[in-house]
Design an enzyme around this catalytic site. Structure first.
Site, PDB file in Angstrom:
ATOM      1  N   HIS A  62       1.962  -0.565  -0.168  1.00 54.89           N
ATOM      2  CA  HIS A  62       2.296   0.472   0.797  1.00 54.89           C
ATOM      3  C   HIS A  62       1.635   0.117   2.129  1.00 54.89           C
ATOM      4  CE1 HIS A  62       2.969   3.813  -2.447  1.00 54.89           C
ATOM      5  NE2 HIS A  62       3.673   2.703  -2.685  1.00 54.89           N
ATOM      6  N   GLU A  64      -0.142   1.814   4.215  1.00 53.62           N
ATOM      7  CA  GLU A  64      -1.519   2.280   4.377  1.00 53.62           C
ATOM      8  C   GLU A  64      -2.503   1.460   3.550  1.00 53.62           C
ATOM      9  OE1 GLU A  64       1.272   5.905   4.447  1.00 53.62           O
ATOM     10  OE2 GLU A  64       1.057   4.068   3.271  1.00 53.62           O
ATOM     11  N   CYS A  92       0.055   8.554  -0.139  1.00 48.66           N
ATOM     12  CA  CYS A  92       0.015   8.861  -1.567  1.00 48.66           C
ATOM     13  C   CYS A  92      -1.431   8.784  -2.076  1.00 48.66           C
ATOM     14  CB  CYS A  92       0.911   7.884  -2.332  1.00 48.66           C
ATOM     15  SG  CYS A  92       0.239   6.210  -2.434  1.00 48.66           S
ATOM     16  N   CYS A  95      -2.994   5.313  -1.513  1.00 47.95           N
ATOM     17  CA  CYS A  95      -3.325   5.056  -0.116  1.00 47.95           C
ATOM     18  C   CYS A  95      -4.502   5.908   0.349  1.00 47.95           C
ATOM     19  CB  CYS A  95      -2.100   5.277   0.754  1.00 47.95           C
ATOM     20  SG  CYS A  95      -0.785   4.075   0.421  1.00 47.95           S
TER      21      CYS A  95
END
Length: 169
Positions: A62, A64, A92, A95
Site C-alpha cells: 500500500h 502508506e 488501513c 498502514c
C-alpha cells in the site's frame, strides 16, 4: 494513556492532500490501485511521496506502508515524530501500524475507510477492514493527531474520481 487528538484541516493540509490525488492518479495510470501518500515535515515541505505498488511489491505494498518503510530508513524516529503522513484515503490497519512503528505522529487523510468500502465493494484486490484509523491508533501507546476526513467537496470528488469504475463493482 495515549491521546488521539482530532484537528481540522488547514489550507496547507488541503493543498498537500491534492498532491496525494496526483500521486494516486499516477499510480492508477501505471496499472496500480489509485492510492497516494506523502510525508511532509513540520513546515509542510514534501519529503517523500509514494503511490500504491501492488504490481511491484504485492498486495501489502500500500502507498502508506511503502512510504513508511522508506521514511524509516531515511529519517530518525525523533525527526519522524514531527512529520505528517498525508494520504488520499484513510489508512488501513497495516498502514496505521507502519505509521505508528516509524513514529509519525500526525495523519491527514481525505476520505474515510467506510467511503472507500462503498467504492471498492467486495473486490478481492481491496478487502478493506472498515476500521477507522483513530480506533486502531487509540490502542497504541503514543499521542497521535488525526486530521480527516476532510470536508472540502472538490477534494473529496477528486479522490473519488480515480476510484469510479476502477474496482468494477
Amino acid at each position: 494513556m495515549p491521546m488521539i487528538s482530532q484537528e481540522n484541516a488547514t489550507q496547507k493540509d488541503i493543498a498537500l492532500l491534492y498532491e496525494t490525488v496526483r500521486i494516486a492518479h499516477e499510480a492508477k495510470e501505471k496499472g496500480n490501485h489509485p492510492f497516494g501518500a506523502l510525508l511532509a515535515d513540520a513546515n509542510g515541505n514534501i519529503l517523500l511521496e509514494q503511490g500504491n505498488d501492488h504490481l511491484g511489491g504485492g498486495a501489502a505494498m500500500h502507498a502508506e506502508t511503502a512510504l513508511m518503510l522508506k521514511a524509516g530508513k531515511l529519517y530518525s524516529p525523533e525527526f519522524l515524530s514531527t512529520c505528517s503522513l498525508y494520504t488520499s484515503a484513510e489508512p488501513c490497519v497495516m498502514c496505521c501500524g507502519a505509521m505508528y512503528w516509524t513514529n509519525v505522529r500526525r495523519l491527514v487523510f481525505g476520505i474515510t475507510e467506510k467511503q472507500l468500502l462503498s467504492l471498492t465493494g467486495s473486490n478481492d484486490q481491496n478487502p478493506t477492514f472498515d476500521l477507522p484509523a483513530g480506533e486502531v491508533l487509540s490502542h497504541g501507546q503514543k499521542d497521535m493527531v488525526i486530521v480527516g476526513p476532510v470536508s472540502d467537496a472538490n477534494l473529496v470528488n477528486a479522490i473519488i474520481e480515480d476510484h469510479l469504475g476502477f474496482w468494477n463493482n
